[in-house]
Design an enzyme around this catalytic site. Structure first.
Site, PDB file in Angstrom:
ATOM      1  CD1 TRP A  63      28.969 -38.260 -49.958  1.00 54.11           C
ATOM      2  CD2 TRP A  63      30.612 -38.021 -51.447  1.00 54.11           C
ATOM      3  NE1 TRP A  63      30.056 -37.754 -49.285  1.00 54.11           N
ATOM      4  CE2 TRP A  63      31.078 -37.596 -50.175  1.00 54.11           C
ATOM      5  CE3 TRP A  63      31.475 -37.942 -52.529  1.00 54.11           C
ATOM      6  CZ2 TRP A  63      32.376 -37.107 -49.967  1.00 54.11           C
ATOM      7  CZ3 TRP A  63      32.773 -37.457 -52.328  1.00 54.11           C
ATOM      8  CH2 TRP A  63      33.205 -37.057 -51.061  1.00 54.11           C
ATOM      9  CG  ASP A  64      28.383 -41.841 -47.268  1.00 53.11           C
ATOM     10  OD1 ASP A  64      28.217 -40.715 -47.769  1.00 53.11           O
ATOM     11  OD2 ASP A  64      28.446 -42.041 -46.050  1.00 53.11           O
TER      12      ASP A  64
ATOM     13  CE  LYS B 256      31.530 -34.027 -41.222  1.00 53.50           C
ATOM     14  NZ  LYS B 256      30.079 -33.949 -41.543  1.00 53.50           N
ATOM     15  CD  GLN B 257      33.774 -35.121 -45.586  1.00 57.07           C
ATOM     16  OE1 GLN B 257      32.968 -34.822 -44.735  1.00 57.07           O
ATOM     17  NE2 GLN B 257      33.514 -35.991 -46.536  1.00 57.07           N
TER      18      GLN B 257
ATOM     19  CD  GLU C  39      29.002 -32.891 -45.260  1.00 55.74           C
ATOM     20  OE1 GLU C  39      28.317 -33.450 -46.122  1.00 55.74           O
ATOM     21  OE2 GLU C  39      29.099 -33.306 -44.084  1.00 55.74           O
TER      22      GLU C  39
END
Length: 777
Positions: free
Chosen positions: A352-353, A608-609, A495
């Site tokens: 998806w980046d 994580k993000q 994640e």
């Protein structure tokens, strides 16, 4: 690392190192990598070193080593390596006295230069300069030039150079060896074929010698070994004479569109004729052509930042350089890998980046390339259908990791070590990280709203929307107790939280995907019956539409609690809270896994993000500032930014919320993931999404450019130490130049078509015709 080497036209265009350190080879191999989107080459040195990673990749040439492994980009035969002896002493910087060492990548010209003075055991001193480029114009060409000048006395030089197919991907050999041949005692050629995908590669190289400007033909002989062919050259060079060695190489494959239908003999012939042409032109002519190509890129896409710290200007140019060299703009059957073409990390797969972090750069800067990247997703629909069917769903369930068009899911199943069990950790992303289908739909919508490209939508875009919405309608699970539709057992963008129910990002994006598909269904049925009929026949839209209408408003969408916090998922806010200071201050990502395994991390309020923050960024008009502020203040302290994708999202949102200082700090941290002082972060390749995120920080964040509901909004907010930023964008096919200072916003329409453009600033509509200037304060 040195960041201030450039001056005049090259100021803030030079990335440099001034000391050789064999412990940190990966740093410059990655950040100084060369490429053109067709191929990428890590900038390993000509001479070999323990710990180096010599990678050459050609986009879209995936191969699968074994049935129990996933497909990956194979490491192509190396043409950059050489063995150099001077008076029988092998060049090795770890064992010799080196004076005035410097290696630079010129982002403006795309040329890599390394120079130093080498002191031999016998007391002689040798000046050495190594130049290298990958042509941005002729996508097959690699050029090298080595200059050697003995300073004290005459020397005898031996050089062994050619094509080395004895390279692997982390030990895996993807090629069956083909024919090796020497033509006209000059041109070297090696054929190789991938073992499973049966792609033929032709690799050619040739050397040219001159001494003090006069062509010279040294004594030489050819050698061949398993997966290797080269020539051994012996030369005598007098004191103060300048030996120049040019090595010109090319790579062609049977996957190249222009070579489709060619058999292996045809590929040999085409590539051989081309290497002869390149040999005639020589290094200087070839690089001049490539430099002109780079000049055109910078003339069109450069961003000017006036900052108290010149690093900021270098950082955005570094990002643009890598965005160019990682992107296969030549072929819509290919997309961008998570490590670009600079390393073996993530096996060359697309995530998806691309759609969320990289595509916006191309939408605003080069819509033609953006369209090609979205056409890649359209071309992978067969794989998305295959994955959906295998999981018991309908429609397009896009793979978490994508490679060749028909592959479907290619995420590895097993990853790093579990510190508790000692076993490999299972990678669940390929099974249950499913928001990517909505991400592709969002990227499609974003592209259309910004470009107004009806042709794309008619051919591809509407179908992508309908097919992804079809997947979500089959994915929803009805909860009899609440009378709502849930999405259970998923991984959201965070994640560190696996097997969760009702991840807010996933649910909202699925809801948005279906809602927008309903809108386009109604629009097509009313205004474009031929397109509607084609898609209805293909996707059975009438039946699916009824499901959409029945389900969409019953999808559970997590709402803010009394403290205005939106639960990231059903259980996140119930999990244990620990002191994360140690991990927030970590030097390297993932240090929490020295103390906990993933199962334990799943039970802690740690992310994580960006997750909720990513939702606020993509669907920002659904949430008010008060809710965004409360959630930012809650979740950001719990976010370790262990994914390089995270910093840029938080930067843009911090800027939106008025935290100018934090936004700039986050931008600086994102800029330093690859380019900064940490010498090991880039060993496995560039962080491609973060590279796109740097551009978003500047343009979407500090520059304030956003597309909201199909409208252009420009609401800049510069960092305290910036006095000006100037950047180009495209909006509805017009090219705009935007200049922001502390006091004014100036927009000029460079297209000169007299078309009126409506944009929003401070909640008020403005009309741009040719040029407009607004006061910011």
């Amino acid at each position: 690392m040195i960041y201030n080497k450039g001056y005049n036209d090259f100021k803030n265009f030079i990335v440099a190192e001034d000391k050789f350190d064999a412990r940190y080879l990966g740093k410059c191999e990655t950040i100084m990598a060369l490429g053109n989107g067709y191929m990428g080459i890590r900038s390993s040195m000509e001479e070999r070193y323990v710990g180096e990673v010599r990678d050459t990749f050609v986009s879209g040439t995936f191969n699968k080593f074994h049935d129990n492994e996933v497909t990956e980009l194979p490491n192509v035969a190396d043409v950059t390596g050489m063995i150099i002896y001077i008076d029988n002493e092998k060049l090795n910087l770890t064992e010799s006295k080196i004076i005035d060492y410097e290696r630079t990548l010129n982002l403006r010209t795309g040329e890599l230069t390394r120079k130093f003075t080498y002191e031999c055991i016998n007391g002689n001193r040798i000046q050495m300069v190594f130049n290298r480029f990958v042509s941005i114009i002729d996508k097959h060409v690699i050029g090298q030039k080595i200059t050697i000048i003995p300073e004290i006395k005459d020397v005898e030089i031996n050089i062994q150079s050619g094509i080395n197919g004895q390279v692997t991907n982390f030990g895996v050999q993807h090629f069956a060896e083909g024919e090796k041949r020497l033509y006209d005692n000059k041109f070297l050629q090696m054929m190789e074929t991938t073992t499973q995908s049966k792609i033929d590669f032709a690799v050619n190289t040739v050397h040219k010698f001159s001494i003090s400007g006069k062509e010279y033909e040294p004594v030489s002989h050819v050698y061949m070994d398993r997966r290797k062919i080269g020539k051994d050259y012996n030369l005598s060079v007098k004191k103060d004479d300048k030996l120049c060695i040019e090595k010109i190489s090319n790579i062609y494959t049977s996957r190249d569109k222009e070579n489709e239908g060619l058999d292996i003999d045809g590929l040999k012939k085409v590539s051989y004729e081309k290497i002869k042409e390149s040999y005639t032109k020589g290094y200087d002519s070839l690089i001049e052509t490539s430099m002109n190509g780079w000049k055109a890129i910078w003339d069109k896409n450069d961003i000017i930042i006036k900052s108290q710290d010149d690093f900021d200007q270098l950082a955005i140019r570094f990002a643009i350089y890598h965005l160019v060299i990682m992107t296969p703009a030549h072929d819509n059957r290919m997309s961008i890998a998570a490590k670009g073409l600079t390393g073996e990390g993530y096996k060359g797969h697309t995530f998806w980046d691309t759609e969320v972090f990289i595509l916006p750069y191309f939408i605003y800067s080069n819509p033609k390339i953006a369209r090609s990247l979205l056409e890649y997703r359209y071309n992978t629909l067969p794989g998305a259908h295959k994955k959906a069917k295998a999981n018991g769903y309908e429609g397009a369930m896009f793979p978490w990791e994508s490679a060749w068009l028909e592959d479907g899911e290619v995420t590895p199943v097993w990853g790093g070590a579990d510190i508790i069990t000692g076993k490999s950790t299972k990678i669940w992303s390929g099974f249950i990280e499913q928001h990517i289908s909505a991400d592709v739909a969002f990227a499609t919508w974003q592209y259309y709203q910004i470009t107004d490209d009806d042709d794309f939508m008619n051919r591809y875009g509407y179908e992508l929307f309908m097919d992804t919405a079809k997947f979500w309608s089959s994915r929803l699970e009805y909860n009899e107790q609440t009378k709502e539709y849930n999405i259970k057992d998923v991984i959201g963008p965070d994640e560190y939280k696996e097997h969760v129910n009702n991840n807010a990002f996933t649910n909202y994006m699925a809801y948005w995907n279906i809602k927008t598909a309903i809108y386009y269904y109604d629009k097509l049925k009313e205004d474009s019956p031929s397109i509607y009929n084609r898609l209805n026949e293909k996707l059975k839209l009438d039946k699916v539409y009824r499901l959409w209408k029945n389900k969409v408003d019953k999808i559970y969408l997590p709402k803010p609690n009394k403290d205005l916090i939106i639960p990231q998922d059903d259980e996140y806010l119930k999990k244990k809270i620990i002191d994360l200071t140690k991990y927030k201050n970590q030097k390297n990502v993932g240090e929490i896994f020295r103390d906990y395994n993933l199962e334990q991390v799943n039970q802690i309020q740690v992310s994580k993000q960006a997750d909720i923050m990513a939702l606020f960024y993509l669907l920002e008009d659904l949430f008010g500032k008060e809710i965004k502020t409360a959630n930012y203040n809650y979740y950001e302290p719990k976010t370790l930014h262990d994914s390089s994708l995270s910093l840029s999202t938080h930067c843009v949102l911090a800027n939106d919320l008025g935290d100018n200082h934090k936004a700039y700090n986050l931008f600086s941290c994102a800029s330093r993931i690859d380019l900064g002082e940490n010498m090991t972060t880039s060993d496995h390749g560039i962080h491609a999404a973060s590279i796109g995120g740097i551009w978003q920080c500047v343009v979407n964040g500090f520059g304030g450019v956003r597309m909201l509901g199909g409208n252009l909004r420009i609401e800049p907010n510069l960092p305290d130490n910036w006095s000006e930023v100037k950047f180009p964008i495209y909006w509805h096919q017009d090219r705009l130049m935007i200049t922001v200072t502390k006091y004014k916003l100036e927009i000029e329409n460079l297209s000169k078509d007299n078309k009126q453009i409506v944009f929003i600033n401070k909640g008020k509509e403005h009309i741009l015709k040719n040029k407009i200037c607004l006061n910011i304060n």
